[in-house]
Motif scaffolding. Structure first.
Motif, mmCIF file in Angstrom:
data_model
loop_
_atom_site.group_PDB
_atom_site.id
_atom_site.type_symbol
_atom_site.label_atom_id
_atom_site.label_comp_id
_atom_site.label_asym_id
_atom_site.label_seq_id
_atom_site.Cartn_x
_atom_site.Cartn_y
_atom_site.Cartn_z
ATOM 1 N N GLY A 27 0.822 -1.173 0.000
ATOM 2 C CA GLY A 27 0.000 0.000 0.000
ATOM 3 C C GLY A 27 0.850 1.213 0.000
ATOM 4 N N LEU A 28 1.974 1.115 -0.399
ATOM 5 C CA LEU A 28 2.799 2.234 -0.384
ATOM 6 C C LEU A 28 2.913 2.939 -1.630
ATOM 7 C CD1 LEU A 28 5.742 0.420 0.424
ATOM 8 C CD2 LEU A 28 4.528 1.724 1.905
ATOM 9 N N SER A 29 3.286 2.584 -2.536
ATOM 10 C CA SER A 29 3.671 3.402 -3.500
ATOM 11 C C SER A 29 2.708 4.257 -3.946
ATOM 12 C CB SER A 29 3.965 2.679 -4.552
ATOM 13 O OG SER A 29 3.206 2.157 -4.843
ATOM 14 N N ALA A 30 2.969 4.805 -4.924
ATOM 15 C CA ALA A 30 2.125 5.737 -5.315
ATOM 16 C C ALA A 30 1.048 5.413 -6.143
ATOM 17 C CB ALA A 30 2.887 6.564 -6.075
ATOM 18 N N ASP A 42 8.195 9.375 -6.555
ATOM 19 C CA ASP A 42 6.865 9.712 -6.057
ATOM 20 C C ASP A 42 6.901 10.237 -4.628
ATOM 21 O OD1 ASP A 42 4.243 9.946 -5.401
ATOM 22 O OD2 ASP A 42 3.888 7.791 -5.186
ATOM 23 N N PRO A 43 6.842 11.541 -4.484
ATOM 24 C CA PRO A 43 6.873 12.123 -3.143
ATOM 25 C C PRO A 43 5.515 12.098 -2.455
ATOM 26 C CG PRO A 43 6.773 13.855 -4.774
ATOM 27 C CD PRO A 43 6.905 12.557 -5.545
ATOM 28 N N SER A 59 12.382 16.097 0.614
ATOM 29 C CA SER A 59 13.404 15.079 0.889
ATOM 30 C C SER A 59 13.181 13.800 0.104
ATOM 31 C CB SER A 59 13.479 14.778 2.388
ATOM 32 O OG SER A 59 12.263 14.224 2.835
ATOM 33 N N THR A 60 11.933 13.468 -0.141
ATOM 34 C CA THR A 60 11.678 12.246 -0.912
ATOM 35 C C THR A 60 12.195 12.402 -2.333
ATOM 36 O OG1 THR A 60 9.737 11.695 0.405
ATOM 37 C CG2 THR A 60 9.898 10.669 -1.761
#
Ligand SMILES: [Zn+2]
Length: 334
Positions: A34-37, A273-274, A287-288
């Motif tokens: 479930g993380l990415s973008a 992907d920030p 920072s991302t």
């Protein structure tokens, strides 16, 4: 992302000249995390996404019928709350790790999510003629020129933040790519024209931003891709070029990649992907990007879909940083 059948789990990039196309392979793992973008394709699945595919007008597929816009065309829409990236729904799909063709550039994918690089089909670059795609399985996640270049992409607009973003880009003499939602383009043709007039390029981001995009029935997918392209062209005026299609949430699959290629467009993912759509705070966005970016990368940000003040603030820091790092701005590969 939907793992398309055609994707090969591990094909490193191949040195295609001119374009190192990476593919975003959204792996199931990503969805799980479930993380990415990208909104996951699967994750988002049952999410009642607000903008669900809609209406009726939609089914026809005519690949080129310029006027498909249904009545909805005039409605302004903010795609689901968020982005593509996770489409607000939290899912995710990752994009690709942009990988420049240069053999020495770092190839690892920047994101933690698993990505499955896929082979890209070499295409002959012909500006005028639509690229001859070989079909599904090719999703771009790198810049056209490679080297120390970066491509900025803004999704879900045009929206209230678009003018501010355009002002910033102009201030730094930077060109970017705008992946517009058909309904938003139809509702604000003046902004589409401004984007073009200032030298930026356009990308189709579907009519209603439905998610999970990869789960759409074929007819709906044809409508979302085709009608949005037509709406953007109509908003931009004669001669408007829409070079890419970016599936909402990164929900690419063999079907929509094929539809996209049939319209002469390239499927466009990203490598950085920030998650600006989730408003994680300006420092986090900055920072991302700084940690994930590699030469030839494609950065995903948003100019629509909700309050984009953090995106604008982050961009004010990122533009001078990118320039200081020696990056030059490019468009995505095709
Ligand atoms: Zn989006």
């Amino acid at each position: 992302m939907p793992a398309t059948a055609t994707r090969r789990p591990s094909l490193p990039t191949r040195p295609t000249r001119g374009r190192r196309q990476l593919i975003a392979g959204c792996v199931a793992v990503a969805a799980l995390l479930g993380l990415s973008a990208c909104g996951t394709a699967s994750g988002a699945l049952q999410s009642p996404s607000a903008n669900a595919p809609s209406p009726a007008g939609g089914q026809s597929a005519g690949v080129a019928s310029p006027q498909q816009p249904t009545g909805t065309a005039a409605t302004t829409i903010a795609p689901t709350s968020d982005s593509d990236a996770a489409g607000g729904t939290g899912s995710a799909v990752p994009p690709v790790s942009g990988k420049p063709k240069s053999p020495k550039s770092p190839t690892g994918s920047p994101t933690p999510d698993a990505t499955a690089p896929v082979t890209a089909t070499p295409v002959t670059a012909t500006p005028a003629a639509p690229p001859a795609h070989a079909g599904a399985g090719t999703v771009i996640g790198s810049t056209a020129s490679g080297g120390r270049t970066v491509a900025l992409t803004f999704d879900d607009g045009p929206g209230p933040a678009t003018p501010q973003i355009l002002d910033l880009l102009a201030q730094y003499h930077v060109k970017a790519t705008f992946c517009e939602v058909g309904q938003n383009a139809a509702a604000n043709p003046a902004m589409v024209k401004r984007v073009l007039a200032e030298g930026h390029r356009l990308c189709d981001h579907s009519v209603h931003h439905p998610q999970p995009f990869a789960k759409l029935p074929h007819d709906k997918a044809v409508y979302e891709v085709t009608a949005a392209r037509d709406m953007i062209v109509q908003a931009g005026g004669p001669g408007t070029q829409v070079t890419w299609f970016r599936a909402p949430g990164g929900g690419f699959n063999a079907d929509n990649e094929h539809i996209t290629a049939g319209l002469g467009m390239s499927s466009l993912a990203w490598s950085v992907d920030p998650r600006d759509w989730s408003r994680p705070g300006v420092p986090a966005i900055v920072s991302t990007v700084q940690s994930q970016l590699k030469p030839g990368g494609v950065i995903l940000m948003h100019d629509g879909g909700g309050d984009r003040s953090q995106t604008v603030a982050a961009l004010k820091q990122l533009l001078p940083w990118l320039i200081a790092q020696g990056y030059t701005f490019d468009f995505p590969a095709v």
